[in-house]
Motif scaffolding. Structure first.
Motif, PDB file in Angstrom:
ATOM      1  N   MET A 279      60.626 -57.376  46.622  1.00  0.00           N
ATOM      2  CA  MET A 279      61.895 -58.008  46.338  1.00  0.00           C
ATOM      3  C   MET A 279      61.938 -58.401  44.887  1.00  0.00           C
ATOM      4  O   MET A 279      60.945 -58.680  44.281  1.00  0.00           O
ATOM      5  CB  MET A 279      62.055 -59.282  47.154  1.00  0.00           C
ATOM      6  CG  MET A 279      62.042 -59.036  48.607  1.00  0.00           C
ATOM      7  SD  MET A 279      63.609 -58.574  49.198  1.00  0.00           S
ATOM      8  CE  MET A 279      64.555 -59.886  48.567  1.00  0.00           C
ATOM      9  N   LEU A 280      63.131 -58.453  44.432  1.00  0.00           N
ATOM     10  CA  LEU A 280      63.307 -59.008  43.102  1.00  0.00           C
ATOM     11  C   LEU A 280      63.023 -60.472  43.229  1.00  0.00           C
ATOM     12  O   LEU A 280      63.457 -61.122  44.142  1.00  0.00           O
ATOM     13  CB  LEU A 280      64.742 -58.840  42.646  1.00  0.00           C
ATOM     14  CG  LEU A 280      65.065 -59.699  41.446  1.00  0.00           C
ATOM     15  CD1 LEU A 280      64.324 -59.213  40.224  1.00  0.00           C
ATOM     16  CD2 LEU A 280      66.514 -59.726  41.182  1.00  0.00           C
ATOM     17  N   PHE A 281      62.282 -60.946  42.321  1.00  0.00           N
ATOM     18  CA  PHE A 281      61.968 -62.359  42.384  1.00  0.00           C
ATOM     19  C   PHE A 281      63.258 -63.139  42.343  1.00  0.00           C
ATOM     20  O   PHE A 281      64.094 -62.940  41.508  1.00  0.00           O
ATOM     21  CB  PHE A 281      61.070 -62.735  41.218  1.00  0.00           C
ATOM     22  CG  PHE A 281      61.621 -63.812  40.378  1.00  0.00           C
ATOM     23  CD1 PHE A 281      62.085 -64.977  40.937  1.00  0.00           C
ATOM     24  CD2 PHE A 281      61.677 -63.637  39.030  1.00  0.00           C
ATOM     25  CE1 PHE A 281      62.574 -65.970  40.144  1.00  0.00           C
ATOM     26  CE2 PHE A 281      62.173 -64.627  38.253  1.00  0.00           C
ATOM     27  CZ  PHE A 281      62.616 -65.780  38.798  1.00  0.00           C
ATOM     28  N   VAL A 282      63.388 -64.021  43.264  1.00  0.00           N
ATOM     29  CA  VAL A 282      64.586 -64.836  43.324  1.00  0.00           C
ATOM     30  C   VAL A 282      64.216 -66.290  43.382  1.00  0.00           C
ATOM     31  O   VAL A 282      63.769 -66.768  44.388  1.00  0.00           O
ATOM     32  CB  VAL A 282      65.390 -64.524  44.580  1.00  0.00           C
ATOM     33  CG1 VAL A 282      66.657 -65.317  44.594  1.00  0.00           C
ATOM     34  CG2 VAL A 282      65.659 -63.050  44.652  1.00  0.00           C
ATOM     35  N   PRO A 283      64.399 -67.021  42.318  1.00  0.00           N
ATOM     36  CA  PRO A 283      64.045 -68.417  42.335  1.00  0.00           C
ATOM     37  C   PRO A 283      65.071 -69.228  43.081  1.00  0.00           C
ATOM     38  O   PRO A 283      66.227 -68.881  43.087  1.00  0.00           O
ATOM     39  CB  PRO A 283      64.032 -68.807  40.872  1.00  0.00           C
ATOM     40  CG  PRO A 283      64.851 -67.788  40.201  1.00  0.00           C
ATOM     41  CD  PRO A 283      64.851 -66.571  41.060  1.00  0.00           C
ATOM     42  N   ALA A 284      64.645 -70.316  43.671  1.00  0.00           N
ATOM     43  CA  ALA A 284      65.622 -71.182  44.286  1.00  0.00           C
ATOM     44  C   ALA A 284      66.162 -72.088  43.218  1.00  0.00           C
ATOM     45  O   ALA A 284      65.442 -72.691  42.474  1.00  0.00           O
ATOM     46  CB  ALA A 284      64.971 -72.016  45.357  1.00  0.00           C
TER      47      ALA A 284
ATOM     48  N   LYS B 285      71.786 -61.151  45.163  1.00  0.00           N
ATOM     49  CA  LYS B 285      70.775 -60.225  44.642  1.00  0.00           C
ATOM     50  C   LYS B 285      70.248 -60.792  43.338  1.00  0.00           C
ATOM     51  O   LYS B 285      70.998 -61.298  42.517  1.00  0.00           O
ATOM     52  CB  LYS B 285      71.374 -58.841  44.432  1.00  0.00           C
ATOM     53  CG  LYS B 285      70.373 -57.824  43.922  1.00  0.00           C
ATOM     54  CD  LYS B 285      70.910 -56.405  44.036  1.00  0.00           C
ATOM     55  CE  LYS B 285      72.115 -56.170  43.145  1.00  0.00           C
ATOM     56  NZ  LYS B 285      72.532 -54.750  43.177  1.00  0.00           N
ATOM     57  N   VAL B 286      68.938 -60.700  43.167  1.00  0.00           N
ATOM     58  CA  VAL B 286      68.298 -61.160  41.946  1.00  0.00           C
ATOM     59  C   VAL B 286      67.652 -59.955  41.273  1.00  0.00           C
ATOM     60  O   VAL B 286      66.994 -59.162  41.930  1.00  0.00           O
ATOM     61  CB  VAL B 286      67.230 -62.210  42.234  1.00  0.00           C
ATOM     62  CG1 VAL B 286      66.637 -62.748  40.945  1.00  0.00           C
ATOM     63  CG2 VAL B 286      67.817 -63.342  43.061  1.00  0.00           C
ATOM     64  N   ALA B 287      67.830 -59.850  39.969  1.00  0.00           N
ATOM     65  CA  ALA B 287      67.317 -58.654  39.300  1.00  0.00           C
ATOM     66  C   ALA B 287      66.753 -58.993  37.932  1.00  0.00           C
ATOM     67  O   ALA B 287      67.259 -59.870  37.230  1.00  0.00           O
ATOM     68  CB  ALA B 287      68.432 -57.617  39.173  1.00  0.00           C
ATOM     69  N   ASP B 288      65.680 -58.312  37.588  1.00  0.00           N
ATOM     70  CA  ASP B 288      65.183 -58.262  36.221  1.00  0.00           C
ATOM     71  C   ASP B 288      64.616 -56.862  36.025  1.00  0.00           C
ATOM     72  O   ASP B 288      64.641 -56.047  36.946  1.00  0.00           O
ATOM     73  CB  ASP B 288      64.179 -59.389  35.931  1.00  0.00           C
ATOM     74  CG  ASP B 288      62.750 -59.063  36.329  1.00  0.00           C
ATOM     75  OD1 ASP B 288      62.536 -58.138  37.141  1.00  0.00           O
ATOM     76  OD2 ASP B 288      61.841 -59.726  35.840  1.00  0.00           O
TER      77      ASP B 288
ATOM     78  N   THR C 161      63.947 -56.029  41.977  1.00  0.00           N
ATOM     79  CA  THR C 161      65.201 -56.560  42.507  1.00  0.00           C
ATOM     80  C   THR C 161      64.947 -57.057  43.917  1.00  0.00           C
ATOM     81  O   THR C 161      64.177 -56.466  44.655  1.00  0.00           O
ATOM     82  CB  THR C 161      66.295 -55.479  42.523  1.00  0.00           C
ATOM     83  OG1 THR C 161      66.468 -54.966  41.207  1.00  0.00           O
ATOM     84  CG2 THR C 161      67.617 -56.054  43.014  1.00  0.00           C
ATOM     85  N   GLY C 162      65.590 -58.166  44.302  1.00  0.00           N
ATOM     86  CA  GLY C 162      65.353 -58.716  45.628  1.00  0.00           C
ATOM     87  C   GLY C 162      66.462 -59.634  46.092  1.00  0.00           C
ATOM     88  O   GLY C 162      67.591 -59.569  45.609  1.00  0.00           O
ATOM     89  N   THR C 163      66.138 -60.532  47.030  1.00  0.00           N
ATOM     90  CA  THR C 163      67.116 -61.364  47.716  1.00  0.00           C
ATOM     91  C   THR C 163      66.777 -62.835  47.572  1.00  0.00           C
ATOM     92  O   THR C 163      65.606 -63.218  47.565  1.00  0.00           O
ATOM     93  CB  THR C 163      67.153 -61.013  49.223  1.00  0.00           C
ATOM     94  OG1 THR C 163      67.468 -59.634  49.382  1.00  0.00           O
ATOM     95  CG2 THR C 163      68.198 -61.847  49.964  1.00  0.00           C
TER      96      THR C 163
ATOM     97  N   THR D  28      68.821 -62.089  36.450  1.00  0.00           N
ATOM     98  CA  THR D  28      70.252 -62.045  36.730  1.00  0.00           C
ATOM     99  C   THR D  28      70.475 -62.268  38.216  1.00  0.00           C
ATOM    100  O   THR D  28      69.875 -61.592  39.053  1.00  0.00           O
ATOM    101  CB  THR D  28      70.856 -60.699  36.317  1.00  0.00           C
ATOM    102  OG1 THR D  28      70.636 -60.494  34.916  1.00  0.00           O
ATOM    103  CG2 THR D  28      72.363 -60.681  36.600  1.00  0.00           C
ATOM    104  N   LEU D  29      71.339 -63.238  38.528  1.00  0.00           N
ATOM    105  CA  LEU D  29      71.761 -63.470  39.910  1.00  0.00           C
ATOM    106  C   LEU D  29      73.177 -62.948  40.059  1.00  0.00           C
ATOM    107  O   LEU D  29      74.041 -63.227  39.227  1.00  0.00           O
ATOM    108  CB  LEU D  29      71.731 -64.959  40.246  1.00  0.00           C
ATOM    109  CG  LEU D  29      70.386 -65.683  40.145  1.00  0.00           C
ATOM    110  CD1 LEU D  29      70.542 -67.124  40.608  1.00  0.00           C
ATOM    111  CD2 LEU D  29      69.317 -64.964  40.937  1.00  0.00           C
ATOM    112  N   PHE D  30      73.410 -62.214  41.131  1.00  0.00           N
ATOM    113  CA  PHE D  30      74.730 -61.635  41.364  1.00  0.00           C
ATOM    114  C   PHE D  30      75.491 -62.491  42.376  1.00  0.00           C
ATOM    115  O   PHE D  30      75.382 -62.313  43.587  1.00  0.00           O
ATOM    116  CB  PHE D  30      74.599 -60.185  41.847  1.00  0.00           C
ATOM    117  CG  PHE D  30      74.193 -59.242  40.753  1.00  0.00           C
ATOM    118  CD1 PHE D  30      75.152 -58.576  40.004  1.00  0.00           C
ATOM    119  CD2 PHE D  30      72.856 -59.040  40.459  1.00  0.00           C
ATOM    120  CE1 PHE D  30      74.784 -57.713  38.979  1.00  0.00           C
ATOM    121  CE2 PHE D  30      72.467 -58.187  39.432  1.00  0.00           C
ATOM    122  CZ  PHE D  30      73.436 -57.524  38.692  1.00  0.00           C
ATOM    123  N   PHE D  31      76.252 -63.445  41.821  1.00  0.00           N
ATOM    124  CA  PHE D  31      77.141 -64.257  42.638  1.00  0.00           C
ATOM    125  C   PHE D  31      78.398 -63.448  42.964  1.00  0.00           C
ATOM    126  O   PHE D  31      78.526 -62.281  42.588  1.00  0.00           O
ATOM    127  CB  PHE D  31      77.503 -65.541  41.892  1.00  0.00           C
ATOM    128  CG  PHE D  31      76.314 -66.394  41.552  1.00  0.00           C
ATOM    129  CD1 PHE D  31      75.758 -67.234  42.502  1.00  0.00           C
ATOM    130  CD2 PHE D  31      75.750 -66.354  40.280  1.00  0.00           C
ATOM    131  CE1 PHE D  31      74.660 -68.015  42.195  1.00  0.00           C
ATOM    132  CE2 PHE D  31      74.647 -67.140  39.966  1.00  0.00           C
ATOM    133  CZ  PHE D  31      74.097 -67.973  40.922  1.00  0.00           C
TER     134      PHE D  31
END
Length: 297
Positions: free
Chosen positions: A19-24, A53-56, A60-62, A97-100
């Motif tokens: 997954m794309l690392f996705v920080p809280a 979706k979180v991406a760098d 990419t992940g959730t 990048t967070l995709f809101f």
């Protein structure tokens, strides 16, 4: 990631879903717990809006957003983006990048990408659960993004699991971004919902069981996806009544594989089969990670 997969496979027979690392993150916005105008109050729709979706450049992940009153000002909402910690750890830079999602005047949605800082001078900004694959990090969403309305209070406690008699076979759902670099189910940047059931036993106590199995396929990109249950007419054995249940049970962190090898005279090969079981961390671990944000250094 290959090293991480090999380590998991060797020790546990499992591999974390890439997954794309996705920080809280925490979004500081003046708001209440009600859905924004024009949004549905059902948990399925709210989690669809809250899952991003979180991406760098590395992955990419959730991740998904929860809200709670700010510890500094109870009249201000803070939004927490929760994800599998390994997705955060895989990132290399200081921002992702967070995709809101943004609701347009005609009622349709579009992507609302935003840069979010996850490191400061090399120091990570998220909090990691000390024992489990859970990460949370404060962030602020775009002002025009559709604000999610999923409160932290929906995280299931051990008492909730007992009260509502949550058991193996209960139908559950998750929202995620499987193979996000190859598959985009929505031009507006929404994830997809999949359904399965709780596949393992026992669930309690969660401090001992730590994770639970879900009978649904999960893929690279799904780590950090919320696993939840909605049952608005749940019959309870302990009490002759129907209960309305809306709970986040945990987050997806991995999947089980079965590996086979064959050897010929001039060739050795390995086949990997998906077993169709997702591995989810209990919601109690998410709450513990959230509480770490408030702990004094």
């Amino acid at each position: 990631m290959a090293i991480l997969r090999a380590w998991f496979a060797g020790r546990h027979g499992i591999v974390p879903a890439r997954m794309l690392f996705v920080p809280a993150f925490f979004f500081v916005v003046v708001a209440d717990a009600r859905p924004a105008r024009g949004q549905s109050a059902d948990l399925d729709t709210q989690l669809m809006l809250a899952t991003v979706k979180v991406a760098d450049p590395e992955a990419t992940g959730t991740g998904f957003l929860l809200s709670r009153p700010s510890p500094r000002d109870a009249k201000v909402a803070q939004f927490l983006l929760v994800t599998a910690e390994h997705t955060l750890a895989r990132t290399k830079g200081e921002e992702v990048t967070l995709f809101f999602h943004r609701r347009k005047a005609d009622g349709t949605y579009e992507k609302a990408p935003a840069k979010v800082r996850v490191r400061q001078e090399g120091k990570v900004l998220w909090k990691k659960h000390p024992d489990l694959d859970v990460g949370v990090l404060p962030v602020v969403p775009p002002a025009d993004a559709a604000p999610p309305a999923v409160p932290v209070d929906l995280l299931a406690s051990d008492a909730d699991l007992e009260k509502y008699e949550i058991h193996p076979g209960d139908p559950v759902r998750c929202v995620g971004f499987p193979h996000p670099n190859q598959f985009e189910p929505s031009e507006a940047g929404f994830g997809i919902v999949r359904a399965g059931c709780i596949a393992g036993f026992p669930l309690l106590p969660t401090r001992s069981t730590r994770t639970f199995l879900v009978d649904l396929n999960t893929f690279e990109g799904d780590s950090g996806a919320p696993v939840y249950l909605v049952d608005l007419q749940r019959p309870l054995q302990a009490r002759p009544e129907l209960a309305r249940v809306r709970l986040i049970l945990g987050l997806m962190v991995g999947q089980h594989f079965l590996d086979e090898e064959f050897k010929a005279i001039y060739q050795t090969s390995k086949f990997r089969h998906r077993m169709g079981f997702g591995i989810a961390v209990h919601a109690t671990a998410i709450r513990e990670a959230v509480e770490m944000l408030d702990a004094k250094p």
